[in-house]
Design a protein around this motif. Sequence first.
Motif, mmCIF file in Angstrom:
data_model
loop_
_atom_site.group_PDB
_atom_site.id
_atom_site.type_symbol
_atom_site.label_atom_id
_atom_site.label_comp_id
_atom_site.label_asym_id
_atom_site.label_seq_id
_atom_site.Cartn_x
_atom_site.Cartn_y
_atom_site.Cartn_z
ATOM 1 N N THR A 432 0.877 -1.128 -0.194
ATOM 2 C CA THR A 432 0.083 -0.341 -0.102
ATOM 3 C C THR A 432 0.604 1.195 0.481
ATOM 4 N N PHE A 433 1.550 0.871 0.481
ATOM 5 C CA PHE A 433 3.049 2.247 1.098
ATOM 6 C C PHE A 433 3.433 2.357 -0.413
ATOM 7 N N ALA A 434 4.000 1.334 -0.354
ATOM 8 C CA ALA A 434 5.098 1.638 -1.950
ATOM 9 C C ALA A 434 4.936 2.038 -3.070
ATOM 10 N N GLN A 435 5.542 2.082 -3.856
ATOM 11 C CA GLN A 435 5.293 2.682 -5.034
ATOM 12 C C GLN A 435 5.212 1.405 -6.223
ATOM 13 N N ILE A 436 3.907 1.293 -6.736
ATOM 14 C CA ILE A 436 4.401 0.113 -7.256
ATOM 15 C C ILE A 436 3.298 0.621 -9.014
ATOM 16 N N HIS A 437 2.589 1.423 -9.208
ATOM 17 C CA HIS A 437 2.004 2.461 -10.654
ATOM 18 C C HIS A 437 2.655 2.062 -11.125
ATOM 19 N N PHE A 439 4.827 1.459 -15.417
ATOM 20 C CA PHE A 439 5.705 0.386 -15.639
ATOM 21 C C PHE A 439 7.227 0.587 -14.947
ATOM 22 N N THR A 440 7.357 1.570 -14.677
ATOM 23 C CA THR A 440 9.021 2.075 -13.964
ATOM 24 C C THR A 440 8.991 1.534 -12.269
ATOM 25 N N ASN A 441 7.603 1.332 -11.992
ATOM 26 C CA ASN A 441 7.412 1.141 -10.373
ATOM 27 C C ASN A 441 7.489 -0.949 -10.978
ATOM 28 N N ALA A 442 7.566 -2.148 -11.438
ATOM 29 C CA ALA A 442 7.334 -3.049 -11.553
ATOM 30 C C ALA A 442 7.702 -3.644 -10.422
ATOM 31 N N ARG A 443 9.714 -3.673 -10.886
ATOM 32 C CA ARG A 443 10.516 -4.275 -10.382
ATOM 33 C C ARG A 443 10.100 -3.744 -8.082
ATOM 34 N N ASP A 444 9.846 -2.541 -8.189
ATOM 35 C CA ASP A 444 9.660 -2.806 -6.756
ATOM 36 C C ASP A 444 8.851 -3.684 -6.302
ATOM 37 N N ILE A 445 7.485 -4.051 -6.811
ATOM 38 C CA ILE A 445 6.957 -5.161 -6.914
ATOM 39 C C ILE A 445 7.771 -6.254 -6.285
ATOM 40 N N LEU A 446 8.086 -6.910 -7.574
ATOM 41 C CA LEU A 446 8.361 -7.703 -7.315
ATOM 42 C C LEU A 446 10.236 -7.721 -5.658
ATOM 43 N N GLU A 447 10.650 -6.320 -5.665
ATOM 44 C CA GLU A 447 11.247 -6.582 -4.084
ATOM 45 C C GLU A 447 11.192 -6.682 -3.264
ATOM 46 N N LEU A 448 9.422 -6.375 -2.821
ATOM 47 C CA LEU A 448 9.290 -6.956 -2.277
ATOM 48 C C LEU A 448 8.564 -8.174 -1.911
ATOM 49 N N VAL A 449 8.463 -8.798 -3.087
ATOM 50 C CA VAL A 449 7.423 -10.653 -3.102
ATOM 51 C C VAL A 449 9.095 -11.157 -2.718
ATOM 52 N N THR A 450 10.094 -10.882 -3.641
ATOM 53 C CA THR A 450 11.183 -11.621 -3.190
ATOM 54 C C THR A 450 11.773 -11.523 -1.902
ATOM 55 N N ARG A 451 12.133 -10.242 -1.018
ATOM 56 C CA ARG A 451 13.017 -9.885 -0.238
ATOM 57 C C ARG A 451 12.867 -11.393 1.505
ATOM 58 N N PRO A 452 11.925 -12.033 1.050
ATOM 59 C CA PRO A 452 11.708 -12.815 2.382
ATOM 60 C C PRO A 452 12.290 -14.074 2.046
ATOM 61 N N LEU A 453 11.907 -14.631 0.036
ATOM 62 C CA LEU A 453 13.221 -15.996 -0.130
ATOM 63 C C LEU A 453 13.773 -15.191 -0.743
#
Length: 470
Positions: A432-437, A439-453
């Motif tokens: 919610t608080f990250a910049q996820i919208h 083209f250029t912010n798609a990387r931020d979504i995957l940064e969050l998703v992959t961090r625990p892995l």
Amino acid sequence: MKNSKLNETLTFDCETGNYHTFCPISCVAWLYQKIEDSFFLVIGTKTCGYFLQNALGVMIFAEPRYAMAELEEADISAQLNDYKELKRLCLQIKQDRNPSVIVWIGTCTTEIIKMDLEGMAPKLEAEIQTPIVVARANGLDYAFTQGEDTVLSAMVQRCPSSKIHGISENSTNFEKETKQKSSSNSVNLVPDEQKNSTTKTDFCEENSLVLFGSLPTNVATQLTLELERCGIKVSGWLPSQRYVDLPVLNENVYVCGINPFLSRTATTLMRRRKCKLISAPFPIGPDGTRAWLEKICSVFGVTPVGLVEREKQIWDSLQDYIALIRGKSVFFMGDNLLEISLARFLVRCGMIVYEIGIPYLDKRFQAAELDFLEKTCNELSVSMPRIVEKPDNYNQVQRIRELQPDLAITGMAHANPLEARGINTKWSVEFTFAQIHGFTNARDILELVTRPLRRNKALENLGWNQLVKS
């Protein structure tokens, strides 16, 4: 050979769970920063104040542009006059901060004691000569991000239906007088030709576009520029950076949302202001952003150029992250109403989505996103995720124990218990608080998703698992 999964459709279930989500009054955190000339007054108990203080990380004495009106026993038992108390606070706010608008945020307590905020606001607004907008962001009726939805829905009523020399038809008498005074010195200096042209352009242009949803300024600028590259001009945003710059709304205006939790705002725009809603997938992930742009272009009769190449370029840049999650499974417990858009993007990245829990689902507003999710799953020949509205957390935990997903995206309350049971988790509030919208912010979504892995992989390399077992 045709895959048998290509004809699958989405399945929907509804359980009887309550809203196990973050409190909706937290919308104050990003809205007071977005609307720079506003002041938010949260009317609730000490619990609400503690929540804002702890969750937002801003102490009250730091004097941000929001504050608490704490209800005490005398208020709840009607021994004090609510109107007088709110008038005293609003006058103090006006004296100290002089905002262009004061936004009252109702809470669970104001709902329970039936506090008539909507009845008091117009009278007090006339007295103190400052606009007051009332939004009911209580956790009894709304989930986490729907707090923003209630605020924007209330602000729709204050947007002008047309403008002549900057004065809106929907403005209060005080607002009209202020704008007339500020423009009186310059009116006589404008040539007649320029006056006429200004009058024509100030009336809402045919088929103008207004985007609704609160985004950081840089992300909103990115989406505006993407549309301008396609040949489409954005005439305004709701909310605007300044309350006095709210966009013109009428039957000639097309509106399009950028977040899936704004269904009430969309309904208000269509019913109250007769705007035309563009139903499109939301600009989350490269696939969603392209689909969002293409749908808007189709409505305006514009043929976009280079979007396919642009999307491919972004996907190519994400391959290092995608390699980490391809074939991994994810389970959404449900918190911020972004779940369906995020799930669609993660399916495209190669993840297996077992379940999409969501506190509230408006199938009409999210129709394009649901169709896009179904199309994505069929195109990639993967099984459809189960969508569960108002999920029961006890049942969800049982399903997680059976499915053993590689990652659970959950609210903060369940993260530690799941981690203790060997399930990797990610707080949904971070999305919610990250910049996820865009083209250029798609990387931020995957940064969050992959961090625990990535964290667990690093711990394995350090021999942490063997140390814990011993």
